[in-house]
Motif scaffolding. Structure first.
Motif, PDB file in Angstrom:
ATOM      1  N   ALA A 137       0.820  -1.204   0.000  1.00 13.98           N
ATOM      2  CA  ALA A 137       0.000   0.000   0.000  1.00 13.98           C
ATOM      3  C   ALA A 137       0.858   1.259   0.000  1.00 13.98           C
ATOM      4  CB  ALA A 137      -0.925  -0.006   1.219  1.00 13.98           C
ATOM      5  N   SER A 138       1.881   1.294   0.834  1.00 13.94           N
ATOM      6  CA  SER A 138       2.706   2.503   0.946  1.00 13.94           C
ATOM      7  C   SER A 138       3.401   2.818  -0.371  1.00 13.94           C
ATOM      8  CB  SER A 138       3.732   2.338   2.060  1.00 13.94           C
ATOM      9  OG  SER A 138       4.535   1.192   1.842  1.00 13.94           O
ATOM     10  N   GLY A 139       4.016   1.814  -0.976  1.00  9.21           N
ATOM     11  CA  GLY A 139       4.719   2.033  -2.239  1.00  9.21           C
ATOM     12  C   GLY A 139       3.771   2.458  -3.349  1.00  9.21           C
ATOM     13  N   SER A 140       2.615   1.822  -3.418  1.00 11.78           N
ATOM     14  CA  SER A 140       1.646   2.146  -4.468  1.00 11.78           C
ATOM     15  C   SER A 140       1.107   3.562  -4.316  1.00 11.78           C
ATOM     16  CB  SER A 140       0.477   1.146  -4.430  1.00 11.78           C
ATOM     17  OG  SER A 140       0.936  -0.174  -4.616  1.00 11.78           O
ATOM     18  N   ILE A 141       0.819   3.977  -3.088  1.00  8.89           N
ATOM     19  CA  ILE A 141       0.287   5.331  -2.859  1.00  8.89           C
ATOM     20  C   ILE A 141       1.355   6.373  -3.179  1.00  8.89           C
ATOM     21  CG2 ILE A 141      -0.546   6.913  -1.090  1.00  8.89           C
ATOM     22  CD1 ILE A 141      -1.923   4.481   0.216  1.00  8.89           C
ATOM     23  N   VAL A 142       2.605   6.097  -2.821  1.00  6.14           N
ATOM     24  CA  VAL A 142       3.693   7.026  -3.147  1.00  6.14           C
ATOM     25  C   VAL A 142       3.823   7.196  -4.653  1.00  6.14           C
ATOM     26  CG1 VAL A 142       6.203   7.319  -3.136  1.00  6.14           C
ATOM     27  CG2 VAL A 142       5.018   6.693  -1.032  1.00  6.14           C
ATOM     28  N   VAL A 143       3.782   6.090  -5.390  1.00  2.00           N
ATOM     29  CA  VAL A 143       3.878   6.157  -6.861  1.00  2.00           C
ATOM     30  C   VAL A 143       2.674   6.898  -7.435  1.00  2.00           C
ATOM     31  CG1 VAL A 143       3.894   4.803  -8.990  1.00  2.00           C
ATOM     32  CG2 VAL A 143       5.295   4.089  -7.048  1.00  2.00           C
ATOM     33  N   LEU A 144       1.487   6.613  -6.900  1.00  3.89           N
ATOM     34  CA  LEU A 144       0.271   7.274  -7.371  1.00  3.89           C
ATOM     35  C   LEU A 144       0.361   8.784  -7.187  1.00  3.89           C
ATOM     36  CD1 LEU A 144      -2.741   6.952  -8.334  1.00  3.89           C
ATOM     37  CD2 LEU A 144      -3.342   6.918  -5.909  1.00  3.89           C
ATOM     38  N   VAL A 145       0.709   9.210  -5.997  1.00  2.00           N
ATOM     39  CA  VAL A 145       0.801  10.648  -5.715  1.00  2.00           C
ATOM     40  C   VAL A 145       1.918  11.282  -6.543  1.00  2.00           C
ATOM     41  CG1 VAL A 145       1.300  12.363  -3.942  1.00  2.00           C
ATOM     42  CG2 VAL A 145      -0.171  10.414  -3.412  1.00  2.00           C
ATOM     43  N   GLY A 146       3.052  10.598  -6.630  1.00  2.00           N
ATOM     44  CA  GLY A 146       4.177  11.148  -7.384  1.00  2.00           C
ATOM     45  C   GLY A 146       3.865  11.297  -8.864  1.00  2.00           C
ATOM     46  N   ALA A 147       3.254  10.264  -9.440  1.00  4.60           N
ATOM     47  CA  ALA A 147       2.971  10.286 -10.880  1.00  4.60           C
ATOM     48  C   ALA A 147       1.935  11.330 -11.258  1.00  4.60           C
ATOM     49  CB  ALA A 147       2.500   8.898 -11.332  1.00  4.60           C
ATOM     50  N   VAL A 148       0.982  11.572 -10.379  1.00  2.00           N
ATOM     51  CA  VAL A 148      -0.138  12.431 -10.735  1.00  2.00           C
ATOM     52  C   VAL A 148       0.015  13.857 -10.225  1.00  2.00           C
ATOM     53  CG1 VAL A 148      -2.641  12.693 -10.562  1.00  2.00           C
ATOM     54  CG2 VAL A 148      -1.661  10.434 -10.801  1.00  2.00           C
TER      55      VAL A 148
ATOM     56  N   GLY B 264       2.991  18.357 -20.785  1.00  3.40           N
ATOM     57  CA  GLY B 264       1.849  18.814 -20.000  1.00  3.40           C
ATOM     58  C   GLY B 264       0.523  18.424 -20.622  1.00  3.40           C
ATOM     59  N   SER B 265       0.503  18.269 -21.925  1.00  2.00           N
ATOM     60  CA  SER B 265      -0.742  17.918 -22.619  1.00  2.00           C
ATOM     61  C   SER B 265      -1.203  16.495 -22.342  1.00  2.00           C
ATOM     62  CB  SER B 265      -0.569  18.118 -24.133  1.00  2.00           C
ATOM     63  OG  SER B 265      -0.345  19.470 -24.442  1.00  2.00           O
ATOM     64  N   VAL B 266      -0.305  15.638 -21.842  1.00  2.00           N
ATOM     65  CA  VAL B 266      -0.700  14.261 -21.542  1.00  2.00           C
ATOM     66  C   VAL B 266      -0.869  14.030 -20.039  1.00  2.00           C
ATOM     67  CG1 VAL B 266       0.377  13.346 -23.625  1.00  2.00           C
ATOM     68  CG2 VAL B 266       1.709  13.437 -21.517  1.00  2.00           C
ATOM     69  N   MET B 267      -0.774  15.090 -19.233  1.00  2.00           N
ATOM     70  CA  MET B 267      -1.058  14.968 -17.805  1.00  2.00           C
ATOM     71  C   MET B 267      -2.571  14.843 -17.598  1.00  2.00           C
ATOM     72  SD  MET B 267       1.943  15.143 -16.235  1.00  2.00           S
ATOM     73  CE  MET B 267       2.511  14.122 -17.605  1.00  2.00           C
ATOM     74  N   ILE B 268      -2.975  14.087 -16.586  1.00  2.00           N
ATOM     75  CA  ILE B 268      -4.401  13.867 -16.351  1.00  2.00           C
ATOM     76  C   ILE B 268      -5.153  15.184 -16.183  1.00  2.00           C
ATOM     77  CG2 ILE B 268      -6.090  12.946 -14.713  1.00  2.00           C
ATOM     78  CD1 ILE B 268      -4.378  10.563 -14.289  1.00  2.00           C
ATOM     79  N   GLY B 269      -4.528  16.155 -15.522  1.00  2.00           N
ATOM     80  CA  GLY B 269      -5.180  17.435 -15.299  1.00  2.00           C
ATOM     81  C   GLY B 269      -5.531  18.181 -16.571  1.00  2.00           C
ATOM     82  N   ALA B 270      -4.803  17.912 -17.652  1.00  2.00           N
ATOM     83  CA  ALA B 270      -5.069  18.604 -18.917  1.00  2.00           C
ATOM     84  C   ALA B 270      -6.158  17.927 -19.730  1.00  2.00           C
ATOM     85  CB  ALA B 270      -3.782  18.665 -19.745  1.00  2.00           C
ATOM     86  N   LEU B 271      -6.368  16.639 -19.537  1.00  6.89           N
ATOM     87  CA  LEU B 271      -7.198  15.854 -20.441  1.00  6.89           C
ATOM     88  C   LEU B 271      -8.672  16.260 -20.480  1.00  6.89           C
ATOM     89  CD1 LEU B 271      -5.547  12.370 -19.819  1.00  6.89           C
ATOM     90  CD2 LEU B 271      -5.104  13.997 -21.675  1.00  6.89           C
ATOM     91  N   PRO B 272      -9.336  16.545 -19.334  1.00  6.12           N
ATOM     92  CA  PRO B 272     -10.753  16.948 -19.438  1.00  6.12           C
ATOM     93  C   PRO B 272     -10.975  18.164 -20.317  1.00  6.12           C
ATOM     94  CG  PRO B 272     -10.217  16.371 -17.175  1.00  6.12           C
ATOM     95  CD  PRO B 272      -8.923  16.403 -17.931  1.00  6.12           C
ATOM     96  N   HIS B 273     -10.096  19.166 -20.215  1.00  2.00           N
ATOM     97  CA  HIS B 273     -10.234  20.364 -21.039  1.00  2.00           C
ATOM     98  C   HIS B 273      -9.950  20.057 -22.511  1.00  2.00           C
ATOM     99  CE1 HIS B 273     -10.810  23.440 -17.897  1.00  2.00           C
ATOM    100  NE2 HIS B 273     -10.108  22.617 -17.143  1.00  2.00           N
ATOM    101  N   GLU B 274      -9.017  19.163 -22.756  1.00  2.00           N
ATOM    102  CA  GLU B 274      -8.705  18.798 -24.142  1.00  2.00           C
ATOM    103  C   GLU B 274      -9.825  17.962 -24.753  1.00  2.00           C
ATOM    104  OE1 GLU B 274      -3.881  18.610 -24.282  1.00  2.00           O
ATOM    105  OE2 GLU B 274      -4.885  17.048 -23.139  1.00  2.00           O
ATOM    106  N   ILE B 275     -10.407  17.076 -23.955  1.00  4.15           N
ATOM    107  CA  ILE B 275     -11.501  16.235 -24.459  1.00  4.15           C
ATOM    108  C   ILE B 275     -12.696  17.087 -24.859  1.00  4.15           C
ATOM    109  CG2 ILE B 275     -13.218  14.515 -23.760  1.00  4.15           C
ATOM    110  CD1 ILE B 275     -11.022  13.228 -22.029  1.00  4.15           C
ATOM    111  N   THR B 276     -12.999  18.092 -24.069  1.00  5.03           N
ATOM    112  CA  THR B 276     -14.184  18.918 -24.312  1.00  5.03           C
ATOM    113  C   THR B 276     -13.865  20.196 -25.078  1.00  5.03           C
ATOM    114  OG1 THR B 276     -13.913  20.027 -22.177  1.00  5.03           O
ATOM    115  CG2 THR B 276     -15.290  18.057 -22.225  1.00  5.03           C
TER     116      THR B 276
END
Length: 258
Positions: free
Chosen positions: A174-185, A204-216
């Motif tokens: 759990a600890s390793g997975s959460i660290v990777v999750l937070v780090g990657a995102v 930056g265009s392939v970061m999750i934060g950018a995708l909703p705006h790009e999709i719409t």
């Protein structure tokens, strides 16, 4: 159906699942508090200050709460079985192994979809009611015009959850997975944002934060990310964030010993 029922029973019988969902829904209260503070600051501003007052769309601000919580739920849904040894029982009951991952992904994904949608839409309507025509009419845009973006934002929450399931299956801790999750995102986008051009916009265009705006193709708000992908490509990248770790985790589950 028996696998789905089993996975649903596992998740709802664990206290941490109730806690992560509750904290996720707490994002609505966070949005309410932020909206209340914004309204109070605006109403006490001078007439000269009000025309230049700006506010980020608060449903996007609070989005990180269900995203992170549902990502953690996905991690715990997998790693808790390894920690308790219950994974052996699960794989004895389902020898093919891949249905276990499939069932877990469906259950976690559905929980995250409903939770994320509740937070995003409830926060939007709360802010729309409280903020009204303040901040240049930020929340006066017709709901039908905002619906595609709100939907795309809500869909990122189950993506986080499935990313958590995949990482949990790959790393088994759990600890390793959460660290990777937070780090990657959350950490990687900060690094990408400080890269020189054109790499900052490209990555930056392939970061999750950018995708909703790009999709719409929503350009009503500023973004710290890039915006170079067309809608279909952005949607494909969002799906890849969920599917790639899941496929890798499923392959490892089928190949290695428990």
């Amino acid at each position: 159906m028996s696998v789905l029922a089993s996975e649903w029973l596992k998740i709802r019988s664990v206290r941490s699942s109730h806690l992560t969902v509750s904290i996720s829904l707490g994002g609505i209260l966070l949005g309410l508090g932020l909206a209340w503070m914004a309204v109070d600051m605006y109403d006490h501003a001078t007439p000269a200050q009000k025309p230049g007052a700006r506010l980020a769309e608060l449903e996007e601000v609070v989005l990180m709460v269900p995203q992170l919580c549902m990502g953690v739920l996905g991690v715990l849904a997998t790693t808790s079985e390894y920690a308790t040894g219950f994974i052996r029982t699960s794989l004895t009951a389902v020898p093919k192994r891949w249905p276990v991952m499939a069932g877990k992904s469906v259950v976690v994904g559905v929980i995250a979809l409903f939770t994320g949608s509740a937070v995003i839409f409830a926060t939007y309507f709360v802010c729309r009611a409280l903020i009204a025509d303040r901040f240049g009419g930020l929340y006066q845009i017709p709901f039908t015009d905002k619906l595609p973006l709100l939907t795309a934002l809500a869909l990122t929450v189950p993506v986080f959850a499935l990313l958590g399931v995949g990482l949990g299956s790959i790393l088994r801790t759990a600890s390793g997975s959460i660290v990777v999750l937070v780090g990657a995102v959350y950490v990687v986008p900060i690094i990408v944002g400080n890269l020189p051009q054109p790499w900052s916009d490209l990555l930056g265009s392939v970061m999750i934060g950018a995708l909703p705006h790009e999709i719409t193709r929503d350009t009503t708000t500023n973004t710290v990310y890039g915006s170079l992908l067309p809608p279909v490509a952005a949607a494909a990248v969002l799906v890849t964030y969920a599917l790639l770790p899941l496929l890798a985790g499923t392959w490892l589950l089928c190949r290695r010993d428990v």
